[in-house]
Every structure is written in C-alpha cells, then in structure tokens.
Design a protein around this motif. Structure first.
Motif, PDB file in Angstrom:
ATOM      1  N   ASP A  65     -48.422  68.935 -36.963  1.00 55.20           N
ATOM      2  CA  ASP A  65     -49.431  68.220 -37.972  1.00 55.20           C
ATOM      3  C   ASP A  65     -49.040  66.453 -37.043  1.00 55.20           C
ATOM      4  N   LEU A  66     -50.140  65.987 -37.000  1.00 50.46           N
ATOM      5  CA  LEU A  66     -50.361  64.946 -35.964  1.00 50.46           C
ATOM      6  C   LEU A  66     -48.709  63.815 -36.676  1.00 50.46           C
ATOM      7  N   GLU A  67     -49.237  63.594 -37.840  1.00 51.41           N
ATOM      8  CA  GLU A  67     -48.660  62.777 -38.516  1.00 51.41           C
ATOM      9  C   GLU A  67     -47.122  63.021 -38.589  1.00 51.41           C
ATOM     10  N   GLN A  68     -46.923  64.348 -39.219  1.00 54.72           N
ATOM     11  CA  GLN A  68     -45.897  64.481 -38.984  1.00 54.72           C
ATOM     12  C   GLN A  68     -44.745  64.814 -37.762  1.00 54.72           C
ATOM     13  N   ASP A  69     -45.927  65.441 -36.559  1.00 51.58           N
ATOM     14  CA  ASP A  69     -45.748  65.041 -35.346  1.00 51.58           C
ATOM     15  C   ASP A  69     -44.692  63.423 -34.920  1.00 51.58           C
ATOM     16  N   LYS A  70     -45.172  62.013 -35.627  1.00 52.38           N
ATOM     17  CA  LYS A  70     -44.473  60.862 -35.448  1.00 52.38           C
ATOM     18  C   LYS A  70     -43.095  60.917 -36.548  1.00 52.38           C
ATOM     19  N   GLN A  71     -43.327  61.667 -37.329  1.00 47.90           N
ATOM     20  CA  GLN A  71     -42.094  61.548 -38.148  1.00 47.90           C
ATOM     21  C   GLN A  71     -41.351  62.089 -37.848  1.00 47.90           C
ATOM     22  N   LEU A  72     -41.729  63.130 -37.136  1.00 50.36           N
ATOM     23  CA  LEU A  72     -40.957  64.102 -36.484  1.00 50.36           C
ATOM     24  C   LEU A  72     -40.401  62.996 -35.650  1.00 50.36           C
ATOM     25  N   GLN A  73     -40.764  62.855 -35.030  1.00 54.43           N
ATOM     26  CA  GLN A  73     -40.182  62.475 -33.875  1.00 54.43           C
ATOM     27  C   GLN A  73     -39.161  61.049 -33.882  1.00 54.43           C
ATOM     28  N   GLU A  74     -39.114  60.329 -34.880  1.00 55.61           N
ATOM     29  CA  GLU A  74     -38.548  59.170 -35.108  1.00 55.61           C
ATOM     30  C   GLU A  74     -36.985  59.656 -35.694  1.00 55.61           C
ATOM     31  N   GLU A  75     -36.695  60.710 -36.592  1.00 61.40           N
ATOM     32  CA  GLU A  75     -36.317  61.333 -36.632  1.00 61.40           C
ATOM     33  C   GLU A  75     -35.124  61.712 -35.891  1.00 61.40           C
ATOM     34  N   GLN A  76     -35.776  62.672 -34.970  1.00 60.38           N
ATOM     35  CA  GLN A  76     -35.168  62.925 -34.060  1.00 60.38           C
ATOM     36  C   GLN A  76     -34.103  62.327 -32.787  1.00 60.38           C
ATOM     37  N   GLU A  77     -35.210  60.853 -33.021  1.00 62.20           N
ATOM     38  CA  GLU A  77     -34.161  59.874 -32.136  1.00 62.20           C
ATOM     39  C   GLU A  77     -33.231  59.237 -33.115  1.00 62.20           C
ATOM     40  N   LYS A  78     -33.719  59.106 -34.539  1.00 68.66           N
ATOM     41  CA  LYS A  78     -32.059  58.566 -35.330  1.00 68.66           C
ATOM     42  C   LYS A  78     -31.282  59.902 -35.193  1.00 68.66           C
ATOM     43  N   GLU A  79     -30.792  60.977 -35.492  1.00 67.49           N
ATOM     44  CA  GLU A  79     -30.104  62.145 -34.997  1.00 67.49           C
ATOM     45  C   GLU A  79     -29.925  62.192 -33.566  1.00 67.49           C
ATOM     46  N   ARG A  80     -30.625  61.617 -32.297  1.00 64.80           N
ATOM     47  CA  ARG A  80     -29.977  61.299 -31.387  1.00 64.80           C
ATOM     48  C   ARG A  80     -28.911  60.043 -30.945  1.00 64.80           C
ATOM     49  N   LEU A  81     -29.224  58.726 -31.884  1.00 66.41           N
ATOM     50  CA  LEU A  81     -28.238  57.722 -32.178  1.00 66.41           C
ATOM     51  C   LEU A  81     -26.982  57.894 -32.857  1.00 66.41           C
TER      52      LEU A  81
END
Length: 1017
Positions: free
Chosen positions: A950-966
């Motif tokens: 899902d394109l919208e969920q993909d954007k959210q998924l990438q943001e969550e992944q960046e937070k997790e990385r940090l």
C-alpha cells in the motif's frame, strides 16, 4: 579456613581412584585408592530443580555414592567443608570438536578440472560428502589444554564429533578428566551428526544448498535400499548410515531457515533431528516450534556496531541491528514457546565469554532454572546419557562444579570442577573488601574511602570535597593504594598496608616524601554492599527490546496485514475476460476471492476505495524469476532434476516487497541454466511477511527447468571446465535422449515390480528409488511440465524433435529470442513462449533477436508472455509488456495479458489468476495511471484479497523503520559508552538479500567467478 580448604584440595589429587586402569600393566607399584570423599555443609543442586541446603555429597571410585541433607559421612572418607559454597552438576556440552583432528580445508585450483568422482578408495559412497563411516571414538585423543579450557567454564562432559561433510558419522560423549582415552569415553556412539555443508569434499556435487538437500534425501533412500538388498552392492557408507539412524540425530545448520528446511527432510524419512543452531531461531518462532526439535544454542551474541559515522551506519541492515539487540533473548523466547534448549560453547572464539553471555541470557528473560536445565539435564537427556551425567544421583559420574555462590550472579566464581571424581582447581574465592571506610592519614582531615566494583576487580574512590579516583592493588590481604590529594594533581599519596579484620592499616608516603601512618576503618559491611551491587546488576530484567517484524528484514511489519472485504468503485477495470476493459466499474474482494465485477456494486461492511481516475488490473505474473532463493544453480552435473527450488525459498528477500510495489503477485522461481536438465521449479505468491511454506501457491502444477545453448555446454567458462559432458549442442541432444531413455527403463522396472503378487514381492528386490529419474518420469506421465531456457532456432527444433521421439511435451520455451522463426511449429505442438521484450546483442546466441519477437509469436497464435529473469526488471513488467504495442502493434489488452493472463495459462493457473472474474483469487492491482504507461505506479497490490503493498502504508513503514534505526543507533552508542565491545559497520551478508541470475553459481566464492548473464548485458 580458606587455607585449610585449599590444602585439602591438594591432598585430594593424591587420592584419586585408578581402578579403571586394570587392563593396562604398570611399571611400578599399584597404589589404588577409592577416592572416598565427602563434601559437607554445601548448597547442592542435585539436578536443575532439586536444591538442598546444608547437604552432603559423597563420592567414591569416580561415582556419586550418596547425596542429601541427612547423609552420614562414611568412615575413612576425606571431608571437605563447603559451607557458603554451592555445588552444581557438571555441565554437558552437546556440540564440540574436542579431541578430534581439525577438518582439512577444501582446496581449489583454477588450473585444475572439476572433480566428478570420489577420491576415497574402498567400498564407500560415491560422494565424499557422505561419510557416516567416520566414528569420533576412533580418532579421538585427550587434549589436556582444551579440556582445561572447558573445565574452567564448568563442563565435565562433552559430545565430540568430526564436523566434516553432510553425513558426518558418529559422535562420542567423553569426560574432561585427565585420563587415558579408554577411561574418559562415556558413550562411544552417542549421536549421529549431519549438516548441509559438504565439508572437505573436493567433488563438485553438490555445489548448492538445494543440491545438499537432494543428496541427503537420496542417501536416505539408498541406505534403505542397500539394507534390503545387501547382495546388490556392498557399500560401507550406506551400511554405516543405516546404523547411525538409530542414534540421536544432531543436525548443524547455519540459520533458522535451514533448520526449518532440514526438518522437512527429517519428517520425510521419519527422523526427529536435534538442531545445532546459530542463535536466530527467535526470528521464526512459530516455524521453529513446529519442527518439534530441541535446539543446541550458542551464546555467541553479536557486538554492537560502531555507528558514530552516519554514513557507516547506513550500511548496516536494520535486521543486523535488531539481531544485536534481540539475540540474547533467543533462549528465553524459545523456552517460552516450549522448545527444549541446550547450551554449547561452539562458535565462541573467546570461550571465556561463555558464562558472562549465559548470565546475560538470564537478564533477557531466561529463568535460572531453565538455564541450569539447559546446561545439565537437557543435553544429557538428548544424548540418552542422563543415567551418567546431568545430575548428581547415586551411581552417576562424580561430575560437579563448586561455585562461590549463585552461578548466575556476575560476582560468583567457579572454584573447582570435579570430573569423574578428579578435582581441578579453577580459582580461589577472593577476599571481598568492598565497602565504605573512614580513611585517616596521620594528622590530615578524615577522608572517605569507597571500594566498589567486584571482588576480582575492585575499584576505589577517595572522597573529601571532591571525589578522587585512585589506583588499588590487592594481593591476598595486602593492599596498595595511590591517589592525588586534589583534582588534576600531578603528585600522589601512596599507601601500603594489610587487612586487620575490620579495616586496613599501614604506612605510606606523602607527595613531599614524608612517611606517615594510616588506617581505614570499615563503616559499612562489605557483604551488604555486595548484595546491593548484585541486586542492582540483576534489576535490569525488564529490557526495552524492539518488536519482532515479519519478515525479520527491511520493510518488515510488526503485524501482518489481514484480508478485508474491499469494494473498489468507479475505476477503469481491465478484466482480461470477454467483457474487456470496463469504464467506471467496481470490483468487490471478499474472503480472498473476487466476489463481483460490474457497476454500482455494494457490500455491507466493506472497505470502500474510490477508484476514480485509477485503473484496476489482475496482479502481474512473472513466469521466469530467480528472486527469494538461496541459490539458483546446481550446475555440477548435466542432469540435476532431483533438486528442488522449493527447498531454498527465502521469504526475507526484500525483492519480494519491491516487486509487490511493481504490481507483481505471482512468480515462478526457476533453476538456473547451467545444465541441460535443471531442477524443479517453485511457484510462489508474494505474501510478504509469511514463512516460505505459506508463499507456495497451493495446488499449482509442478514444473522443471531445462536449458539449451551456450550456458549448458560451458561456452563462457574457463578451459579447465571443458570436461563435463556435454561440450557441444549435439551433446545436449544426447543428454536429453539418454535421460529420458533411462527414465523409461526406470518406469518399466517399477511397473514390472508393482504387477507382482504380494508373496512374489517379498522374494523380489524392489528397484532402487532414484529421485533424478522420478522427476523425469513425471514429465513422461504429464505430471510435471517443462520450461526450457532457449535462444537458437536449431536447438529449439532439436528439443521439439526429442520430445516427439521420447513421448513428452515442452510446456514453455523461455527467453526464446528466435521464437519468431519457429512460432508455427510451436503452435502445432501447443507450446507457449515466455520472452524478453527487447533484450539482444549481449552474447552470440542472441544476435538474431528482434523486438518484434513477442508480437510475431502472439499473432501466430502462440500463448506469449513477457518475463523478467531479473529482480529489477520484474518491478516494471507492465512497461516491458507495453513495448509490444510499439514493436508489433499488439493491442493494449493483449499487451497486458502478456504479463497477467498469458503467464497464468503457461503455468496452468488461468482458472485461478490472471484475470478479474468472480471466483478467482483476489490478486488485484490499483494503478494511479494507465497500467501500460511509464508513469503508472501501483497504489495497492492485493494478494488473496490482502493488501501486501500500500503506497500510503509504505511511506509510514519507511518512517517507522527510520525511527527504529535511530533508536537502535542510540542504544549502540550507549553500549559503547559503557565500555562494551563493538564491531565495524558492514553491509548485511545474509544470503537472502543477494540478487541471482540464470548463470550464477552457488558453490562458494572460489567458483563464483563466472560473469552473470545480466552483467554481460
């Protein structure tokens, strides 16, 4: 008391029994003693769950005589008072290479031809990787240095094996006593050892993971046949293999996926393996639990990465970061799921990290009871040796560890390790001087002296107006102390003294060289301070661990998406059915199926998606793909139809997700093109986050990969490889004919046997099952279907002639860049085509390729598909299909069918997928633009009615992944600041992220030198 205790231990070494040496003559007197010993006033763990206080343990002749709280000390026994000490059963390591020779490294020379046959002389197996005749007991030799290293960790008995090959032979359970080999061997054949690594074998086959699994399967079958037909062949390896199958089976794997894969082989042949894992089992807990296996776990927890440099940090896969954080919780998570575990020192370069890492596992949720069980009871039970080791009961080996306190406290020391009644000193109990003291130095003002840290490594601070760090040295009860009297002071006060019972006193020297007397009076009991230190160290049990993701990879989700009832309204719907393209139409998805296609649809409780201005198509189907695989070629032999791509599907490969983002919902995962007859295909749906078995498309017909042309005759390989038949295109034809002739004879032999009566069968040997020929037999019976890599007209004609001659049918010619030359013959035989849109001129056999190829075959009536054969191209197969409009004038709807309905037909799945029709699988893509436009982008990709992209969920998924990385980066920085070890940042080496192509080889870096077809382009 301490001096008495140590002197008793010294005497104990003289009182060891020697009665086990009765068969060995001695040059001298026979001074035999029973070794009768009593250990009193101890806290004793009889087993992992039975704890006795103020108990007595009596041993004699290397065995336990009695243990309990009311045990009388036998007359004549040497008594050791263990008041304040704790006794544990000796630990058992169920996976070591102790005392056996190292495995010879596999040699390779670029100037040497590949080795096809075994070099082992004698009546042994045809493949050097199958070596069950190896018995560790025959090559074992006591290794005093290695034994001492293991004893220091608390181990009294270990399983030792020779880790060479796929079938590795038998392992022996031995004690770590300093005795002759015949005295320390407890069980000569305690277990059988297996793996998927061919070890030192220099034979080419197997060169891949799937080849190793096929060889193991065939070995099971051959051993069964050999045991029933000893007059047919004398094979010492197969005979030994059958015998080892009665033992516990320990299977070493390199990751959790291989455990799940190997378990299926075990289930197929009725064997429950014990897996020696690599510490990542928590990442597939449901599947690991399903194996019903016990797991031997290392405690080789990874170090944090050095992430100060943001560019270095970007190189680290989030899965590697999360594994650093979660690996210590692996034992606890497995136990929570009811999985039996045992611990091993294996894989630890620094064995001294074993106990600290074990204690770390208890901080991450593993109970002390379960940890002790995994060190003692479980390994003994798994090896069927629990009547010898693993607990302290009458008649068992006198293997036990004496500790200064609770084993799982960081301050506890292992003091002694007794093995078969033989005592070994590990360390002494250090004097615990920790506490707060009043420091008086001559006439100077009083100071506070704080001794903290651990008894082994005390730390000191001197407190006045400022807190001053000092250096402290303790030797027995002697102390030396130095500190600067002021911050940033360059000169120090130096003191030397001794312990008085309630503090210290002595003499020292001031910075001006004046000699002074000093004293330090204890203000707070060191024992109380120690208790607080330990409690504080143990209080960190509620650790902040990140959440599991599915899959455990980039773009993994903490929760898998679920099926919903979805109504897509007012879109342009490409049905691929007789209704064609519908304007302003609706599509209803329900229960994983397409419920309705039409206008003005409604559904109670449905999630409504406004499709205005959007296009809805069936999911794209890639007939020729190599994504999601741990290996693509078993190219060592001309015919490898026994290997299965389904064995090596890797659900964590990120290309699954990327291709969902390109609208792909189904892929056929093909073997490569290194041999004329390759391996069996796997057809998967791209259900991102599901385990490999749930990716498999249920009920799909089985396929197999054939290949023609330059690759199979080794045109692009080095000269030393010009030995494997075939080396010419003519030879390829003969391989095909020979293979199917053998398959026909195989079928005849089985048919004749199956016609026999029951009584006649009992007197007649059944034919040997051959997995290679079984797959070819399925082709002859129209039960398995061929997809053939092809380019040149002459070879395509050849295979069609061979098929006519031998009585089978080619289902699909893939690549087939000269298909336009033979389209009429393909049409006559109902053979389909799967091709590229406009690839050409990347090697000699494609010099006649033209971009009109697909259109010409389509116009002749050949079912024609466009495939990717490439992880990147698969993300834009819609654009590749659109090229047929430019080159050949194919209609828009027929062009779309080349990546949807037509590949579905080639895979015999058009009754389920490939078009939008009520009752078919809800594999649907919503595009933001015309699906054949270069600007089109999938907004949602449904597989079985589930929005896996899902394109919208993909954007959210990438943001969550960046937070997790940090979050993980900050946690690693904090770990480094605490002084924890770190490792250099590096990209993930996990095989699941590699991109494979038709000619890639899988037998290690030394042979992976051939340039891939993709890079040749």
């Amino acid at each position: 008391m301490k001096k008495v205790f140590l002197s008793v231990l010294a005497v104990a070494a003289l009182s060891l029994q020697s009665r086990a040496q009765e068969t060995f003559p001695r040059n001298g007197v026979y001074d035999e003693r029973s070794g009768l010993r009593a250990f009193t006033n101890a806290t004793i763990f009889v087993d992992y769950q039975t704890k006795l206080e103020n108990a007595t343990l009596v041993i004699k002749d290397g065995k336990v005589v009695a243990v309990g709280t009311k045990v009388a000390v036998p007359q004549g026994a040497m008594v050791t008072d263990l008041k304040g000490k704790t006794v544990y059963p000796g630990f058992v390591d169920p996976y070591t290479h102790y005392g056996v020779p190292p495995v010879a490294p596999r040699t390779f020379s670029f100037n040497s031809p590949p080795q096809a046959d075994t070099k082992k002389e004698g009546a042994y197996n045809w493949n050097q990787a199958i070596r069950p005749e190896t018995n560790a007991v025959e090559i074992f030799k006591v290794d005093a240095k290695a034994a001492e290293e293991l004893r220091k960790l608390g181990f009294g008995a270990v399983l030792t094996l020779h880790p060479d090959g796929i079938a590795r032979g038998t392992a022996s359970l031995v004690s770590l006593a300093n005795k002759r080999e015949n005295q320390v061997i407890l069980l000569d054949k305690a277990a059988a050892a297996l793996s998927l690594d061919k070890g030192s074998s220099t034979q080419e086959y197997p060169s891949s993971l799937m080849g190793s699994m096929a060889l193991l399967r065939q070995t099971y079958l051959d051993a069964q046949w050999n045991s029933k037909n000893p007059d047919k062949e004398q094979n010492l390896s197969l005979k030994a293999f059958s015998e080892t199958n009665r033992l516990p089976q320990i299977f070493e794997v390199t990751n959790k996926l291989n455990a799940v894969r190997a378990d299926k082989v075990g289930d197929e042949f009725g064997h429950q393996y014990i897996f020696k894992g690599q510490g990542d089992e928590y990442q597939m807990l449901p599947q690991i639990k399903e194996t019903k296996a016990a797991y031997i776990l290392n405690v080789n927890f990874p170090d944090a990465f050095s992430v100060e440099d943001p560019y270095d940090a970007r190189r680290i896969g989030i899965e590697d970061m999360k594994h650093w954080e979660m690996a210590p919780a692996n034992p606890a998570l497995l136990v929570k799921e009811g999985v039996a575990i045992a611990f091993t020192t294996a894989d630890l370069r620094d064995k001294s990290k074993f106990l600290p890492n074990l204690r770390k596992a208890t901080l991450y949720g593993l109970s002390e009871k379960e940890a002790l069980k995994a060190l003692t009871h479980t390994p003994a039970q798994l090896l069927k040796a629990d009547k010898y080791v693993g607990s302290l009961r009458e008649g068992m080996q006198a293997n036990f560890v004496v500790a200064s306190g609770n084993l799982f406290d960081a301050t506890t020391l292992l003091l002694e390790n007794w093995v078969q009644g033989q005592g070994f000193k590990i360390s002494e109990t250090p004097s615990d001087f920790r506490g707060v003291y009043t420091l008086k130095i001559d006439s100077q003002p009083d100071r506070r002296l704080l001794i903290s840290g651990t008894p082994e490594k005390p730390e000191v601070k001197v407190v006045t107006a400022d807190t001053l760090k000092g250096s402290l040295s303790l030797s027995g009860e002697m102390l030396t102390l130095a500190f600067a009297p002021a911050k940033n002071g360059k000169e120090s006060i130096r003191l030397s003294g001794w312990y008085t019972g309630k503090g210290f006193q002595g003499e020292g020297q001031l910075p001006n060289a004046q000699t002074v007397k000093w004293s330090a009076a204890l203000l707070e009991a060191a024992s109380q301070q120690a208790k607080r230190d330990t409690a504080r160290a143990r209080s960190n049990e509620a650790l902040d661990l990140g959440k599991m993701t599915y899959p455990f990879a980039s773009y993994g989700r903490t929760e898998l998406p679920k099926a919903e009832t979805v109504l897509i309204r007012n879109a342009t719907v490409w049905t691929n059915e007789k209704d064609g393209k519908l304007q302003n139409a609706d599509v209803l998805l329900k229960n994983g199926k397409i419920a309705q296609v039409g206008k003005n649809l409604s559904a109670t409780g449905a999630k409504v998606i406004d499709g205005t201005g959007k296009h809805v198509t069936p999911g794209i189907i890639d007939e020729h793909s190599h994504i999601a695989l741990d290996g693509v070629n078993e190219g060592t032999q001309a015919v490898t139809s026994e290997v299965r791509m389904a064995d090596v599907v890797n659900h964590e490969q990120v290309n699954i997700y990327r291709q969902l983002a390109g609208g792909v919902t189904t892929s056929q995962l093909l073997h490569g093109s290194a041999n004329p007859i390759g391996g069996q295909s796997a057809i998967i749906k791209l259900r991102w986050g599901q385990a490999p078995e749930k990716l498999m498309l249920e009920g799909a017909d089985p396929f197999i990969k054939f290949a023609l042309g330059e690759n199979v005759k080794h045109s692009n390989r080095s000269p030393q490889y010009n030995v494997r038949f075939p080396q010419t295109r003519m030879g390829v034809e003969q391989v095909m004919v020979d293979a199917f002739q053998r398959a026909k004879e195989y079928d005849k032999a089985w048919a004749a046997y199956n016609k026999l009566s029951k009584s006649a069968k009992s007197k007649t040997a059944a034919p040997r099952r051959d997995l290679e020929l079984e797959a070819l037999s399925e082709i002859l019976k129209d039960q398995r279907f061929i997809t053939c890599h092809s380019y040149v007209q002459s070879e395509i004609n050849m295979l069609m002639k061979v098929a006519d001659q031998m009585g089978f049918r080619v289902n699909t010619f893939t690549h087939i860049l000269e298909g336009y030359k033979v389209a009429d013959k393909m049409k006559e035989r109902n053979i389909g085509a799967s091709t590229f849109s406009d690839w050409w001129a990347y090697k000699m056999e494609v010099k006649d390729a033209i971009p009109y190829n697909a259109a010409i075959m389509h116009n002749v009536g050949v079912v024609t598909a466009i495939n990717s054969d490439d992880a990147e191209m698969a993300r834009r197969l819609n654009q590749e299909a659109a090229k047929t409009i430019k080159y050949g004038g194919v209609s828009e709807e027929d062009a779309l069918k080349m990546v949807t309905l037509n590949p579905a037909k080639l895979l015999h799945l058009d009754n389920r997928i490939g078009s939008l029709k009520a009752g078919k699988d809800a594999d649907v893509v919503i595009w933001n633009d015309h699906p054949l436009s270069i600007y089109a982008r999938p907004e949602k990709t449904f597989v079985d009615g589930i929005a896996y992209f899902d394109l919208e969920q993909d954007k959210q998924l990438q943001e969550e992944q960046e937070k997790e990385r940090l979050r993980l980066i900050n946690k690693m920085l904090a770990a480094k600041a605490r002084g924890e070890r770190t490792q250099t940042a590096a990209p993930s080496r996990r095989g699941g992220q590699q991109v494979l192509h038709c000619e890639d080889l899988d037998n290690g870096a030394e042979e992976n030198f051939q340039e891939s077809e993709y890079h040749q382009k």
